[in-house]
Write an enzyme that holds these catalytic residues in place. Structure first.
Site, PDB file in Angstrom:
ATOM      1  N   LYS A  57      56.201  45.088  41.118  1.00  0.00           N
ATOM      2  CA  LYS A  57      56.184  45.907  39.894  1.00  0.00           C
ATOM      3  C   LYS A  57      55.571  47.292  40.095  1.00  0.00           C
ATOM      4  CE  LYS A  57      54.040  44.115  36.089  1.00  0.00           C
ATOM      5  NZ  LYS A  57      54.058  43.337  34.827  1.00  0.00           N
ATOM      6  N   TRP A  67      41.949  41.110  43.896  1.00  0.00           N
ATOM      7  CA  TRP A  67      40.668  41.010  43.192  1.00  0.00           C
ATOM      8  C   TRP A  67      39.876  39.759  43.518  1.00  0.00           C
ATOM      9  CZ3 TRP A  67      38.893  45.124  40.580  1.00  0.00           C
ATOM     10  CH2 TRP A  67      39.824  46.135  40.295  1.00  0.00           C
ATOM     11  N   GLY A  70      35.560  35.182  45.541  1.00  0.00           N
ATOM     12  CA  GLY A  70      34.822  34.048  46.106  1.00  0.00           C
ATOM     13  C   GLY A  70      35.351  33.622  47.449  1.00  0.00           C
ATOM     14  N   GLU A 136      31.319  26.373  46.012  1.00  0.00           N
ATOM     15  CA  GLU A 136      31.503  26.875  44.646  1.00  0.00           C
ATOM     16  C   GLU A 136      31.566  25.696  43.689  1.00  0.00           C
ATOM     17  OE1 GLU A 136      33.760  31.114  44.848  1.00  0.00           O
ATOM     18  OE2 GLU A 136      35.051  29.385  44.917  1.00  0.00           O
ATOM     19  N   ASP A 239      55.248  38.002  33.276  1.00  0.00           N
ATOM     20  CA  ASP A 239      56.685  38.342  33.302  1.00  0.00           C
ATOM     21  C   ASP A 239      57.543  37.217  33.879  1.00  0.00           C
ATOM     22  OD1 ASP A 239      55.572  40.754  32.582  1.00  0.00           O
ATOM     23  OD2 ASP A 239      56.377  41.903  34.267  1.00  0.00           O
ATOM     24  N   HIS A 260      36.866  32.060  32.862  1.00  0.00           N
ATOM     25  CA  HIS A 260      35.775  32.112  33.839  1.00  0.00           C
ATOM     26  C   HIS A 260      34.473  32.286  33.076  1.00  0.00           C
ATOM     27  CE1 HIS A 260      33.273  33.018  37.236  1.00  0.00           C
ATOM     28  NE2 HIS A 260      34.273  32.743  38.041  1.00  0.00           N
ATOM     29  N   ARG A 309      34.393  24.841  35.868  1.00  0.00           N
ATOM     30  CA  ARG A 309      34.355  26.029  34.999  1.00  0.00           C
ATOM     31  C   ARG A 309      34.505  25.721  33.517  1.00  0.00           C
ATOM     32  NH1 ARG A 309      37.717  30.023  39.006  1.00  0.00           N
ATOM     33  NH2 ARG A 309      35.973  30.210  40.437  1.00  0.00           N
ATOM     34  N   HIS A 370      40.815  33.810  32.913  1.00  0.00           N
ATOM     35  CA  HIS A 370      40.743  34.020  34.358  1.00  0.00           C
ATOM     36  C   HIS A 370      41.963  33.503  35.101  1.00  0.00           C
ATOM     37  CE1 HIS A 370      38.918  34.720  38.183  1.00  0.00           C
ATOM     38  NE2 HIS A 370      38.830  33.441  38.493  1.00  0.00           N
ATOM     39  N   GLU A 394      50.432  31.693  41.295  1.00  0.00           N
ATOM     40  CA  GLU A 394      49.891  31.451  39.948  1.00  0.00           C
ATOM     41  C   GLU A 394      50.977  31.281  38.895  1.00  0.00           C
ATOM     42  OE1 GLU A 394      46.439  33.761  39.036  1.00  0.00           O
ATOM     43  OE2 GLU A 394      46.478  33.193  36.922  1.00  0.00           O
ATOM     44  N   ARG A 405      41.880  24.340  37.333  1.00  0.00           N
ATOM     45  CA  ARG A 405      41.889  24.641  38.763  1.00  0.00           C
ATOM     46  C   ARG A 405      40.483  24.529  39.353  1.00  0.00           C
ATOM     47  NH1 ARG A 405      41.320  30.324  41.430  1.00  0.00           N
ATOM     48  NH2 ARG A 405      40.021  30.513  39.599  1.00  0.00           N
TER      49      ARG A 405
HETATM   50  C1  LIG Z   1      38.901  38.723  39.567  1.00  0.00           C
HETATM   51  C2  LIG Z   1      39.580  37.539  40.183  1.00  0.00           C
HETATM   52  C3  LIG Z   1      38.905  36.775  41.129  1.00  0.00           C
HETATM   53  C4  LIG Z   1      39.527  35.684  41.713  1.00  0.00           C
HETATM   54  N1  LIG Z   1      38.874  34.986  42.690  1.00  0.00           N
HETATM   55  C5  LIG Z   1      39.533  34.000  43.342  1.00  0.00           C
HETATM   56  C6  LIG Z   1      38.942  33.350  44.466  1.00  0.00           C
HETATM   57  O1  LIG Z   1      37.843  33.680  44.880  1.00  0.00           O
HETATM   58  N2  LIG Z   1      39.645  32.364  45.069  1.00  0.00           N
HETATM   59  C7  LIG Z   1      40.890  31.973  44.654  1.00  0.00           C
HETATM   60  O2  LIG Z   1      41.483  31.068  45.248  1.00  0.00           O
HETATM   61  N3  LIG Z   1      41.465  32.580  43.594  1.00  0.00           N
HETATM   62  C8  LIG Z   1      40.834  33.588  42.949  1.00  0.00           C
HETATM   63  N4  LIG Z   1      41.447  34.210  41.906  1.00  0.00           N
HETATM   64  C9  LIG Z   1      42.802  33.810  41.534  1.00  0.00           C
HETATM   65  C10 LIG Z   1      43.772  34.321  42.584  1.00  0.00           C
HETATM   66  O3  LIG Z   1      43.390  35.628  42.957  1.00  0.00           O
HETATM   67  C11 LIG Z   1      45.183  34.339  42.062  1.00  0.00           C
HETATM   68  O4  LIG Z   1      45.509  33.139  41.440  1.00  0.00           O
HETATM   69  C12 LIG Z   1      46.147  34.568  43.211  1.00  0.00           C
HETATM   70  O5  LIG Z   1      45.796  35.718  43.931  1.00  0.00           O
HETATM   71  C13 LIG Z   1      47.549  34.697  42.665  1.00  0.00           C
HETATM   72  O6  LIG Z   1      48.378  35.117  43.711  1.00  0.00           O
HETATM   73  P1  LIG Z   1      49.895  35.371  43.381  1.00  0.00           P
HETATM   74  O7  LIG Z   1      50.506  35.858  44.655  1.00  0.00           O
HETATM   75  O8  LIG Z   1      50.481  34.216  42.715  1.00  0.00           O
HETATM   76  O9  LIG Z   1      49.860  36.546  42.275  1.00  0.00           O
HETATM   77  P2  LIG Z   1      49.275  38.055  42.318  1.00  0.00           P
HETATM   78  O10 LIG Z   1      48.370  38.279  43.459  1.00  0.00           O
HETATM   79  O11 LIG Z   1      48.775  38.324  40.969  1.00  0.00           O
HETATM   80  O12 LIG Z   1      50.591  38.869  42.570  1.00  0.00           O
HETATM   81  C14 LIG Z   1      51.616  38.956  41.598  1.00  0.00           C
HETATM   82  C15 LIG Z   1      52.577  40.031  42.010  1.00  0.00           C
HETATM   83  O13 LIG Z   1      53.726  40.020  41.175  1.00  0.00           O
HETATM   84  C16 LIG Z   1      54.012  41.339  40.762  1.00  0.00           C
HETATM   85  N5  LIG Z   1      54.761  41.265  39.502  1.00  0.00           N
HETATM   86  C17 LIG Z   1      54.345  40.797  38.314  1.00  0.00           C
HETATM   87  N6  LIG Z   1      55.333  40.898  37.404  1.00  0.00           N
HETATM   88  C18 LIG Z   1      56.393  41.441  38.048  1.00  0.00           C
HETATM   89  C19 LIG Z   1      57.695  41.807  37.643  1.00  0.00           C
HETATM   90  N7  LIG Z   1      58.137  41.648  36.390  1.00  0.00           N
HETATM   91  N8  LIG Z   1      58.527  42.366  38.557  1.00  0.00           N
HETATM   92  C20 LIG Z   1      58.118  42.575  39.846  1.00  0.00           C
HETATM   93  N9  LIG Z   1      56.885  42.243  40.262  1.00  0.00           N
HETATM   94  C21 LIG Z   1      56.037  41.673  39.387  1.00  0.00           C
HETATM   95  C22 LIG Z   1      52.661  41.994  40.666  1.00  0.00           C
HETATM   96  O14 LIG Z   1      52.746  43.377  40.653  1.00  0.00           O
HETATM   97  C23 LIG Z   1      52.010  41.428  41.921  1.00  0.00           C
HETATM   98  O15 LIG Z   1      52.438  42.130  43.062  1.00  0.00           O
HETATM   99  C24 LIG Z   1      40.844  35.314  41.320  1.00  0.00           C
HETATM  100  C25 LIG Z   1      41.514  36.075  40.368  1.00  0.00           C
HETATM  101  C26 LIG Z   1      40.905  37.187  39.810  1.00  0.00           C
HETATM  102  C27 LIG Z   1      41.658  38.000  38.807  1.00  0.00           C
END
Ligand SMILES: Cc1cc2nc3c(=O)[nH]c(=O)nc-3n(C[C@H](O)[C@H](O)[C@H](O)COP(=O)(O)OP(=O)(O)OC[C@H]3O[C@@H](n4cnc5c(N)ncnc54)[C@H](O)[C@@H]3O)c2cc1C
Length: 569
Positions: A57, A67, A70, A136, A239, A260, A309, A370, A394, A405
């Site tokens: 996106k 982000w 942990g 944790e 989305d 969280h 949590r 969270h 996610e 989780r």
């Molecule tokens: C502050 C914070 C701390 C965290 N700490 C931890 C931790 O310590 N350990 C742990 O296991 N988990 C942690 N989590 C949760 C974990 O980071 C996420 O669950 C995980 O990174 C999700 O990965 P993902 O690849 O599914 O999604 P994301 O990393 O969120 O990536 C989603 C991608 O999809 C793209 N996207 C979204 N909508 C569209 C669209 N319509 N078209 C095209 N692209 C799109 C976004 O731009 C992004 O590139 C944390 C989350 C947060 C917010």
């Protein structure tokens, strides 16, 4: 499986209002999203499939992965075992995890983390060069690998993007940034054959286009922006979940939202992404106190401040009610300046930017959204109920999280299931199981088209926070549902809404909010990330998963799937 009519009925339109595609593209597989899930899937697919198109996106690094603080959980310590990790995961999931999915997670996890190291991710190590492990909430062993102290996601993202850059000249992979997927393309049989997407680009590929492929992997991350306060970044607008719902894919467990417990409280008016104080800070010995300095987690749960949590969030909400305050405090002062700066450099820096010094000050904290434990339902290979459509990370519901989780299991889930998905797709393509769909036969899901102006976003977020947040009741959920239903009516004929990224995201938030509220209203119990003030206990009759699917006429049907009793002792 039993049909349980959810309270009221929910109607969801077939697609978002958008201009006709003005350009086309083609690939074998489209991966949507560039977090740990999307990048890992694309990198592995590229070794085995001719043409992979990765779209994201905004820029590659944006997403929750960046982000994550942990760390990533895996039984890497010889004293630990996948079996113990499995048990802790099932306990956190409060009896409704899919045991086989958890088994895949915990047994394949250690190997996948080591592969990440081999790819270039630098985890924190001890004097012997072994990965340092911490603990944790909800874990009974030290099994959290971390990087840069509290910058694990940043390091994982850096390593994966660097690996992508190393192969980017390869004609087998194409990466398009600033490409927002609007909806899925389906053929006449209901099979996924691509996406419509909006690209902010140059030349031919600008505006809305259609990209066709034999398989689509949704890796679009979470839905945090559906609430007023969240730890998730601005791209987390649900989305992929909304598009999958509109396309008729089965979704599951969406009512389970992790709040969280220790998100920095910046005042009643703060909105959007809020700074997180990682659980690892409590893992290292920090504890919660109320305004009178009373430690209220002791005696409430055997793990006290490191309880799961949902337990900690609920305790905070209750203590806030009792004291009439809108936050409590985290006390990390005794950990000392030197230790805090070394172990949690990013958190300390962020606190200082906000005028707080964790070595001196109590940190005001309150629960905020969270993590989405549910999502687009998949099997163990990441396949959804719609042929050709996969979900990873996610946005998916593999069953590993159940009602809640376990900390640091989500990065691991993205990693483990991305590999499974890439392998499944490669095998199916080689066996010609997912043939290409001719251009004329790729259409958008049937049904009404919806679009809600960006101006309604804060109303969606306010309604969700007020009625479908950390603690819910039938009354609060009904009020939220009514508010969202009024917006849904408006979205079918909203003259003020101009098609574009903001209005598409706002409409996705509406659809996700409606779905979540709908499922939360039916589940009359408290379990994990679903806390009902009017049904405060676990109810065995609800030991199972709620799945929802949109039928061709737009009506969402909900079914309940009981889960056999698990040993959670
Ligand atoms: C502050 C914070 C701390 C965290 N700490 C931890 C931790 O310590 N350990 C742990 O296991 N988990 C942690 N989590 C949760 C974990 O980071 C996420 O669950 C995980 O990174 C999700 O990965 P993902 O690849 O599914 O999604 P994301 O990393 O969120 O990536 C989603 C991608 O999809 C793209 N996207 C979204 N909508 C569209 C669209 N319509 N078209 C095209 N692209 C799109 C976004 O731009 C992004 O590139 C944390 C989350 C947060 C917010």
């Amino acid at each position: 499986m039993t049909e349980r009519p959810a309270s009221g009925s929910l109607q969801v339109p077939g697609r978002l209002r958008a201009p006709q595609p003005g350009w086309t593209a083609q690939a074998d597989v489209i991966v949507v999203g560039s977090g740990i899930a999307g990048l890992t899937t694309a990198l592995r697919l590229r070794q085995r499939v001719d043409r992979v198109l990765l779209v994201t996106k905004t820029v590659l690094s944006e997403g929750s992965t960046l982000w994550a603080q942990g760390g990533i959980a895996a039984a890497l310590d010889p004293a630990d075992s996948p079996e113990e990790h499995l048990h802790d995961t099932l306990v956190a999931g409060v009896g409704i995890c899919d045991v086989e999915a958890v088994r895949a997670l915990v047994t394949e996890g250690p190997r996948r983390v080591r592969e990440l190291v081999a790819l270039g991710a630098e985890f924190d190590t001890d004097e012997d060069g072994e990965i340092k492990l911490t603990r944790e909430g909800g874990h009974h062993r030290d099994r959290i690998a971390h990087a840069g102290g509290d910058a694990t996601g940043r390091e994982i993202s850096r390593a994966l993007i660097a690996a992508l850059h190393r192969v980017q000249d390869d004609p087998g992979i194409e990466v398009v940034e600033h490409a927002l997927v609007v909806d899925l393309l389906l053929d006449a049989t209901g099979r996924t054959c691509g996406v419509t997407l909006h690209v902010i680009g140059e030349g031919q590929r600008d505006g809305v286009g259609a990209a066709r492929a034999r398989a689509v992997v949704l890796a679009t991350g979470g839905l945090g922006q559906v609430y007023a306060a969240t730890t998730n970044p601005s791209v987390a607008t649900g989305d992929g979940l909304a598009a999958a719902l509109r396309a008729g894919a089965e979704v599951s467990d969406v009512e389970f939202v992790q709040f969280h417990p220790t998100v920095l409280w910046l005042g009643p008016a703060s909105r959007g992404q809020q700074p997180l104080i990682s659980e690892a800070v409590r893992g290292e010995g920090a504890f919660l106190v109320d305004r009178d300095g009373v430690r209220f987690m002791q005696g409430r749960h055997p793990l006290a401040d490191l309880a799961p949590r949902d337990v900690v969030s609920r305790a905070i909400v209750e203590r806030m009610r009792e004291t009439g305050e809108d936050h409590v405090y985290l006390d990390a002062r005794h950990l000392g300046r030197e230790f805090l700066e070394k172990r949690f450099p990013s958190i300390v820096e962020r606190c200082r930017e906000l005028g707080l010094d964790p070595a001196v000050d109590l940190l005001p904290v309150a629960p905020a959204q969270h993590y989405a434990s549910g999502g687009v339902r998949t099997d163990l290979r990441g396949r959804t109920s719609v042929e050709g459509l996969y979900a990873c990370g996610e946005v998916s519901c593999t069953g590993v999280h159940g009602a809640n989780r376990l900390a640091s299991n989500s990065l691991l889930e993205g990693l483990v299931f991305a590999n499974r998905i890439a392998d499944d797709i490669a095998e199916r393509l080689a066996a010609d199981e997912l043939p290409p769909v001719p251009p004329g036969q790729a259409g958008r899901p049937p049904g009404a088209r919806a679009l809600l102006a960006e101006a309604a976003r804060t109303r969606v977020q306010a309604a969700m926070t007020a009625g479908a947040g950390a603690v819910r009741t039938a009354e609060s959920l009904a009020a939220t549902a009514a508010d969202l239903a009024a917006l849904a009516v408006r979205s079918l004929d909203d003259g003020a809404a101009e098609p574009g990224p903001q209005s598409w995201e706002t409409t996705n938030l509406l659809h996700v909010g409606q779905l979540l509220t709908h499922l939360a209203a039916s589940r009359e119990e408290t379990r994990g990330g679903h806390v009902r003030d009017d049904f405060r206990e676990l109810d065995d009759a609800w030991r199972g998963n709620q799945r929802a699917v949109r039928g061709p006429a737009g009506l969402v049907t909900t079914t309940f799937h009981p889960v056999p009793e698990q040993d959670l002792t």
